[in-house]
Design a protein around this motif. Structure first.
Motif, PDB file in Angstrom:
ATOM      1  N   ASN A  22      21.970  31.017  27.038  1.00 28.00           N
ATOM      2  CA  ASN A  22      22.684  32.575  27.192  1.00 28.00           C
ATOM      3  C   ASN A  22      22.590  32.769  28.441  1.00 28.00           C
ATOM      4  O   ASN A  22      23.582  33.301  29.111  1.00 28.00           O
ATOM      5  N   ARG A  23      21.187  32.934  28.665  1.00 25.68           N
ATOM      6  CA  ARG A  23      21.183  33.677  30.192  1.00 25.68           C
ATOM      7  C   ARG A  23      21.635  32.981  31.069  1.00 25.68           C
ATOM      8  O   ARG A  23      22.243  33.435  32.330  1.00 25.68           O
ATOM      9  N   ALA A  24      21.533  31.532  31.329  1.00 24.50           N
ATOM     10  CA  ALA A  24      21.867  30.628  32.265  1.00 24.50           C
ATOM     11  C   ALA A  24      23.573  30.912  32.298  1.00 24.50           C
ATOM     12  O   ALA A  24      24.089  30.777  33.617  1.00 24.50           O
ATOM     13  N   ARG A  25      24.218  30.876  31.213  1.00 28.33           N
ATOM     14  CA  ARG A  25      25.612  30.894  31.396  1.00 28.33           C
ATOM     15  C   ARG A  25      26.180  32.526  31.844  1.00 28.33           C
ATOM     16  O   ARG A  25      27.029  32.433  32.597  1.00 28.33           O
ATOM     17  N   LEU A  26      25.217  33.507  31.425  1.00 26.25           N
ATOM     18  CA  LEU A  26      25.461  34.711  32.086  1.00 26.25           C
ATOM     19  C   LEU A  26      25.490  34.752  33.619  1.00 26.25           C
ATOM     20  O   LEU A  26      26.376  35.309  34.309  1.00 26.25           O
ATOM     21  N   GLU A  27      24.277  34.056  33.973  1.00 27.79           N
ATOM     22  CA  GLU A  27      24.098  34.118  35.431  1.00 27.79           C
ATOM     23  C   GLU A  27      25.128  33.286  36.172  1.00 27.79           C
ATOM     24  O   GLU A  27      25.704  33.708  37.169  1.00 27.79           O
ATOM     25  N   ALA A  28      25.634  32.220  35.667  1.00 24.51           N
ATOM     26  CA  ALA A  28      26.931  31.631  36.288  1.00 24.51           C
ATOM     27  C   ALA A  28      27.977  32.151  36.099  1.00 24.51           C
ATOM     28  O   ALA A  28      28.937  32.418  37.255  1.00 24.51           O
ATOM     29  N   ASP A  29      28.160  32.867  35.221  1.00 26.95           N
ATOM     30  CA  ASP A  29      29.569  33.791  35.087  1.00 26.95           C
ATOM     31  C   ASP A  29      29.264  35.099  36.132  1.00 26.95           C
ATOM     32  O   ASP A  29      30.343  35.274  36.822  1.00 26.95           O
ATOM     33  N   LEU A  30      28.191  35.509  36.204  1.00 32.91           N
ATOM     34  CA  LEU A  30      27.792  36.696  37.100  1.00 32.91           C
ATOM     35  C   LEU A  30      28.419  36.233  38.405  1.00 32.91           C
ATOM     36  O   LEU A  30      28.776  37.181  39.233  1.00 32.91           O
ATOM     37  N   ARG A  31      28.021  35.018  38.846  1.00 29.52           N
ATOM     38  CA  ARG A  31      28.418  34.623  40.204  1.00 29.52           C
ATOM     39  C   ARG A  31      29.770  34.568  40.505  1.00 29.52           C
ATOM     40  O   ARG A  31      30.220  34.709  41.718  1.00 29.52           O
ATOM     41  N   LYS A  32      30.713  34.602  39.460  1.00 29.99           N
ATOM     42  CA  LYS A  32      32.161  34.494  39.730  1.00 29.99           C
ATOM     43  C   LYS A  32      32.758  35.734  39.496  1.00 29.99           C
ATOM     44  O   LYS A  32      34.030  35.921  39.579  1.00 29.99           O
ATOM     45  N   ALA A  33      31.933  36.599  39.066  1.00 29.23           N
ATOM     46  CA  ALA A  33      32.527  38.009  38.804  1.00 29.23           C
ATOM     47  C   ALA A  33      33.343  38.668  39.867  1.00 29.23           C
ATOM     48  O   ALA A  33      34.067  39.357  39.672  1.00 29.23           O
ATOM     49  N   LEU A  34      32.538  38.804  41.038  1.00 26.97           N
ATOM     50  CA  LEU A  34      32.951  39.441  42.171  1.00 26.97           C
ATOM     51  C   LEU A  34      34.357  38.577  42.697  1.00 26.97           C
ATOM     52  O   LEU A  34      35.282  39.518  42.746  1.00 26.97           O
ATOM     53  N   PRO A  35      34.011  37.553  43.076  1.00 33.24           N
ATOM     54  CA  PRO A  35      35.310  36.788  43.486  1.00 33.24           C
ATOM     55  C   PRO A  35      36.342  36.696  42.101  1.00 33.24           C
ATOM     56  O   PRO A  35      37.745  36.956  42.834  1.00 33.24           O
ATOM     57  N   ASN A  36      36.198  36.775  41.219  1.00 29.29           N
ATOM     58  CA  ASN A  36      37.211  37.123  40.100  1.00 29.29           C
ATOM     59  C   ASN A  36      37.901  38.432  39.707  1.00 29.29           C
ATOM     60  O   ASN A  36      38.386  38.457  38.614  1.00 29.29           O
ATOM     61  N   ASN A  37      37.262  39.313  40.499  1.00 27.43           N
ATOM     62  CA  ASN A  37      37.634  40.615  40.287  1.00 27.43           C
ATOM     63  C   ASN A  37      37.326  41.276  38.947  1.00 27.43           C
ATOM     64  O   ASN A  37      38.105  41.983  38.444  1.00 27.43           O
ATOM     65  N   GLU A  38      36.134  40.898  38.509  1.00 31.54           N
ATOM     66  CA  GLU A  38      35.771  41.303  36.972  1.00 31.54           C
ATOM     67  C   GLU A  38      34.991  42.623  36.899  1.00 31.54           C
ATOM     68  O   GLU A  38      34.831  43.056  35.921  1.00 31.54           O
ATOM     69  N   LEU A  39      34.678  43.081  38.273  1.00 35.98           N
ATOM     70  CA  LEU A  39      33.887  44.193  38.291  1.00 35.98           C
ATOM     71  C   LEU A  39      34.866  45.563  38.589  1.00 35.98           C
ATOM     72  O   LEU A  39      35.723  45.416  39.394  1.00 35.98           O
ATOM     73  N   VAL A  40      34.592  46.628  37.896  1.00 37.90           N
ATOM     74  CA  VAL A  40      35.136  47.857  38.023  1.00 37.90           C
ATOM     75  C   VAL A  40      34.074  48.974  38.275  1.00 37.90           C
ATOM     76  O   VAL A  40      33.020  48.988  37.554  1.00 37.90           O
ATOM     77  N   LEU A  41      34.484  50.028  38.809  1.00 38.15           N
ATOM     78  CA  LEU A  41      33.567  51.190  38.829  1.00 38.15           C
ATOM     79  C   LEU A  41      34.190  52.164  37.754  1.00 38.15           C
ATOM     80  O   LEU A  41      35.414  52.445  37.875  1.00 38.15           O
ATOM     81  N   TYR A  42      33.242  52.780  37.018  1.00 39.67           N
ATOM     82  CA  TYR A  42      33.821  53.899  36.000  1.00 39.67           C
ATOM     83  C   TYR A  42      32.952  55.214  36.818  1.00 39.67           C
ATOM     84  O   TYR A  42      32.197  55.019  37.562  1.00 39.67           O
ATOM     85  N   TYR A  43      33.711  56.356  36.543  1.00 41.26           N
ATOM     86  CA  TYR A  43      33.094  57.556  37.207  1.00 41.26           C
ATOM     87  C   TYR A  43      32.855  58.629  36.235  1.00 41.26           C
ATOM     88  O   TYR A  43      33.758  58.935  35.202  1.00 41.26           O
ATOM     89  N   GLN A  44      31.584  59.227  36.161  1.00 41.61           N
ATOM     90  CA  GLN A  44      31.220  60.235  35.583  1.00 41.61           C
ATOM     91  C   GLN A  44      31.178  61.449  35.967  1.00 41.61           C
ATOM     92  O   GLN A  44      30.313  61.548  37.005  1.00 41.61           O
ATOM     93  N   ALA A  45      31.907  62.588  35.611  1.00 35.94           N
ATOM     94  CA  ALA A  45      31.893  63.860  36.378  1.00 35.94           C
ATOM     95  C   ALA A  45      30.381  64.484  36.361  1.00 35.94           C
ATOM     96  O   ALA A  45      29.574  64.221  35.503  1.00 35.94           O
ATOM     97  N   GLN A  46      30.108  65.039  37.365  1.00 38.08           N
ATOM     98  CA  GLN A  46      28.986  65.792  37.493  1.00 38.08           C
ATOM     99  C   GLN A  46      29.692  67.249  37.925  1.00 38.08           C
ATOM    100  O   GLN A  46      30.415  67.695  38.849  1.00 38.08           O
ATOM    101  N   VAL A  47      29.220  68.358  36.898  1.00 40.75           N
ATOM    102  CA  VAL A  47      29.750  69.409  36.758  1.00 40.75           C
ATOM    103  C   VAL A  47      29.005  70.575  37.249  1.00 40.75           C
ATOM    104  O   VAL A  47      27.715  70.526  37.425  1.00 40.75           O
ATOM    105  N   ASN A  48      29.540  71.846  37.827  1.00 37.02           N
ATOM    106  CA  ASN A  48      28.737  73.021  38.176  1.00 37.02           C
ATOM    107  C   ASN A  48      28.784  74.087  36.885  1.00 37.02           C
ATOM    108  O   ASN A  48      29.107  73.843  35.963  1.00 37.02           O
TER     109      ASN A  48
END
Ligand code: C2E
Ligand code: CA
Ligand code: CA
Ligand code: CA
Length: 269
Positions: A22-48
């Motif tokens: 499972n780990r090996a598969r996840l690692e192989a997939d993670l190598r492709k995550a960036l070139p495949n555009n699978e990463l995104v940023l979420y944003y959480q508010a910091q409030v006053n």
């Protein structure tokens, strides 16, 4: 009993094997995550104190083609082990800086800050300072709007080196926040040695604020300590109005947590 023992062993073997696969598969997939555009940023508010967002923390999400959303708690430790975090972390910084440039274009969002989590592996790279500077230059983001979140562990090892890197980065105008404060090390000496701007009270302390007196005492002292050192203090993981009220009464006026907003994709802010 002998039978049972053997079965247990066999079961254990298979389970272990599955986990490794499972780990090996996840690692192989993670190598492709960036070139495949699978990463995104979420944003959480910091409030006053008024509950108005003054900035956002960028939180990484991996949208896996089969598994769906994989939590950073699951893949960041893996990315740190195989050092993929260096490229991933650079992508996070660049994407967050792009966002700052987009926000800078609109008077309603121009003052927003973005906080980016920096992995110790990434920070300890010899060219970390140069890479941050290059990203700032390339994107045209204002360093005054960028905050880097570091963790205690990172600052305790090789403190002199960390200090030098931080001082060089501070010259650009960016700021530093100390994440997960209180969860790592007992020595507080580094707090006075390092050019920090903000201290972030870990969500563990916030969660038990009202049901554990010792916790409340720790948070109260932390707020006092931060202020004595001239640092801003932010509480993370604020989920209830009672926590917000307690924190306000104890002079913490910057918050992050589900009470205000969950991490969201930028289109949903
Ligand atoms: P963190 O930096 O301590 O981030 C805060 C975590 O608490 C986030 O989890 C956030 O979604 C969650 N959270 C925020 N408000 C609340 C609340 O009110 N209640 C509760 N229960 N949780 C809340 P997330 O997004 O799953 O991230 C987990 C960790 O992964 C982060 O902890 C950070 O250490 C790491 N991480 C996330 N993005 C990045 C990244 O771009 N680079 C690196 N190096 N690490 C990252
Ligand atoms: Ca953080
Ligand atoms: Ca944190
Ligand atoms: Ca944390």
């Amino acid at each position: 009993a002998k039978e049972a023992g053997r079965n247990t062993l066999r079961f254990f073997d298979t389970e272990m094997q599955l986990r490794l696969q499972n780990r090996a598969r996840l690692e192989a997939d993670l190598r492709k995550a960036l070139p495949n555009n699978e990463l995104v940023l979420y944003y959480q508010a910091q409030v006053n104190a008024a509950g108005i967002p003054t900035g956002y923390e960028a939180l990484l999400r991996w949208i896996h083609p089969v598994r769906g959303m994989v939590s950073p708690g699951e893949f960041i430790p893996l990315a740190e082990e195989n050092r993929l975090i260096i490229e991933i972390g650079a992508w996070v910084l660049e994407t967050a800086c792009h966002q700052l440039v987009v926000w800078a274009d609109n008077p309603a969002t121009a003052k927003l800050t973005v906080a980016v989590n920096i992995s110790p592996v990434q920070f300890h790279e010899p060219d970390f300072v140069e890479r941050v500077m290059q990203i700032l230059e390339r994107t045209g983001a204002s360093p005054q709007r960028l905050k880097l979140e570091l963790t205690e562990g990172l600052l305790v090892e090789a403190q002199q080196q960390a200090r030098e890197k931080m001082l060089r980065l501070k010259q650009t105008g960016l700021s530093f926040s100390l994440d997960d404060f209180g969860t790592g090390y007992s020595s507080l000496a580094y707090l006075t040695q390092l050019p920090l701007d903000q201290l972030k009270i870990d969500q563990y302390f916030v969660r038990h604020l009202l049901d554990d007196l010792a916790n409340a005492v720790i948070v109260e002292s932390t707020i006092g300590l931060a202020h004595s050192l001239g640092l801003e203090v932010i509480a993370e993981g604020v989920e209830t109005e009672a926590q917000r009220v307690w924190l306000t009464e104890h002079h913490c006026h910057v918050f992050q947590g589900y009470l205000f907003a969950r991490p969201l994709p930028v289109e949903a802010l």
